[in-house]
Design an enzyme around this catalytic site. Structure first.
Site, PDB file in Angstrom:
ATOM      1  N   GLU A  70      -5.187 121.587   1.774  1.00  0.00           N
ATOM      2  CA  GLU A  70      -5.781 121.593   0.432  1.00  0.00           C
ATOM      3  C   GLU A  70      -7.174 120.991   0.409  1.00  0.00           C
ATOM      4  OE1 GLU A  70      -3.011 119.587  -2.116  1.00  0.00           O
ATOM      5  OE2 GLU A  70      -1.486 121.151  -1.855  1.00  0.00           O
ATOM      6  N   HIS A 106      -7.918 116.189   8.485  1.00  0.00           N
ATOM      7  CA  HIS A 106      -7.185 114.927   8.322  1.00  0.00           C
ATOM      8  C   HIS A 106      -5.805 115.049   8.930  1.00  0.00           C
ATOM      9  CE1 HIS A 106      -6.572 117.433   4.753  1.00  0.00           C
ATOM     10  NE2 HIS A 106      -5.330 116.951   4.698  1.00  0.00           N
ATOM     11  N   ASP A 114      -2.702 107.884   0.957  1.00  0.00           N
ATOM     12  CA  ASP A 114      -2.689 109.122   0.177  1.00  0.00           C
ATOM     13  C   ASP A 114      -2.482 108.775  -1.305  1.00  0.00           C
ATOM     14  OD1 ASP A 114      -2.032 112.351   1.000  1.00  0.00           O
ATOM     15  OD2 ASP A 114      -1.569 111.708  -1.044  1.00  0.00           O
ATOM     16  N   ILE A 115      -3.190 109.472  -2.159  1.00  0.00           N
ATOM     17  CA  ILE A 115      -3.122 109.182  -3.604  1.00  0.00           C
ATOM     18  C   ILE A 115      -1.760 109.563  -4.195  1.00  0.00           C
ATOM     19  CG2 ILE A 115      -4.010 111.370  -4.583  1.00  0.00           C
ATOM     20  CD1 ILE A 115      -6.040 109.590  -6.151  1.00  0.00           C
ATOM     21  N   HIS A 174      -1.992 113.406   8.508  1.00  0.00           N
ATOM     22  CA  HIS A 174      -1.114 112.579   7.679  1.00  0.00           C
ATOM     23  C   HIS A 174      -0.247 111.739   8.618  1.00  0.00           C
ATOM     24  CE1 HIS A 174      -1.345 115.190   3.910  1.00  0.00           C
ATOM     25  NE2 HIS A 174      -1.840 116.006   4.825  1.00  0.00           N
ATOM     26  N   ASN A 233      -2.173 119.820   8.494  1.00  0.00           N
ATOM     27  CA  ASN A 233      -2.173 121.151   7.888  1.00  0.00           C
ATOM     28  C   ASN A 233      -3.494 121.820   8.239  1.00  0.00           C
ATOM     29  OD1 ASN A 233       0.362 120.768   6.662  1.00  0.00           O
ATOM     30  ND2 ASN A 233      -0.589 119.646   4.979  1.00  0.00           N
TER      31      ASN A 233
HETATM   32  P1  5GP Z   1      -3.529 118.601   2.789  1.00  0.00           P
HETATM   33  O1  5GP Z   1      -2.583 119.447   1.982  1.00  0.00           O
HETATM   34  O2  5GP Z   1      -4.952 119.089   2.677  1.00  0.00           O
HETATM   35  O3  5GP Z   1      -3.080 118.443   4.219  1.00  0.00           O
HETATM   36  O4  5GP Z   1      -3.431 117.157   2.183  1.00  0.00           O
HETATM   37  C1  5GP Z   1      -4.357 116.621   1.295  1.00  0.00           C
HETATM   38  C2  5GP Z   1      -3.824 115.288   0.848  1.00  0.00           C
HETATM   39  O5  5GP Z   1      -4.870 114.588   0.212  1.00  0.00           O
HETATM   40  C3  5GP Z   1      -2.672 115.382  -0.178  1.00  0.00           C
HETATM   41  O6  5GP Z   1      -1.520 114.720   0.350  1.00  0.00           O
HETATM   42  C4  5GP Z   1      -3.237 114.693  -1.419  1.00  0.00           C
HETATM   43  O7  5GP Z   1      -2.271 113.923  -2.105  1.00  0.00           O
HETATM   44  C5  5GP Z   1      -4.342 113.833  -0.840  1.00  0.00           C
HETATM   45  N1  5GP Z   1      -5.449 113.592  -1.764  1.00  0.00           N
HETATM   46  C6  5GP Z   1      -6.058 114.502  -2.566  1.00  0.00           C
HETATM   47  N2  5GP Z   1      -7.046 113.930  -3.263  1.00  0.00           N
HETATM   48  C7  5GP Z   1      -7.073 112.625  -2.897  1.00  0.00           C
HETATM   49  C8  5GP Z   1      -7.896 111.520  -3.280  1.00  0.00           C
HETATM   50  O8  5GP Z   1      -8.809 111.604  -4.097  1.00  0.00           O
HETATM   51  N3  5GP Z   1      -7.631 110.320  -2.686  1.00  0.00           N
HETATM   52  C9  5GP Z   1      -6.619 110.171  -1.769  1.00  0.00           C
HETATM   53  N4  5GP Z   1      -6.446 108.953  -1.254  1.00  0.00           N
HETATM   54  N5  5GP Z   1      -5.841 111.198  -1.382  1.00  0.00           N
HETATM   55  C10 5GP Z   1      -6.051 112.410  -1.947  1.00  0.00           C
END
Ligand code: 5GP
Length: 114
Positions: free
Chosen positions: A98, A103, A33-34, A105, A90
């Protein structure tokens, strides 16, 4: 929900955006994760285009859905955190999702082996 290949994980799958890859096979890609929220924070994504967990379950067999969870475990084992980790999915805007490519985590206080 309509899948849009403009989402950032689709761009990563298409190799148009880089990622810090930790695992890949024919079914999934896993990368860091970034903005990590723990020592290990890895995202596991299926290679198929699917926006949400609900869509994934609605549109696929239990075998396909189950295979994804087996892959999450395989990634956790590969990076050395399978003795204990949080797995978070999520689901949908109301579920704090988001990025609209499914995906999981993987979070752990342990540092990953890779
Ligand atoms: P969500 O809230 O959709 O479950 O999690 C999305 C995750 O993607 C977040 O933890 C966010 O930090 C990660 N993320 C967003 N953009 C990027 C990216 O460009 N590269 C990586 N490696 N992770 C990302």
């Amino acid at each position: 929900m309509k899948y849009r290949n403009t989402n950032i994980f689709s761009q990563i799958l298409l190799k148009k955006t880089p990622c810090d890859k930790v695992f890949e096979d024919r079914v999934v890609l896993a990368f860091k994760d970034i903005k990590p929220k723990a020592n290990t924070h890895v995202l596991v994504i299926p290679k198929m285009p699917v926006a949400t967990f609900s869509d994934f379950c609605e549109e696929n067999t239990a075998i396909t859905v189950g295979l994804f969870f087996k892959k999450v475990h395989e990634v956790a084992r590969f990076i050395g955190v399978d003795d204990g980790f949080q797995m978070i999915v999520n689901n949908g805007e109301k579920g704090q999702q988001e990025v609209f490519h499914l995906h999981a985590h993987i979070l752990s206080d342990k540092k990953p082996k890779v």
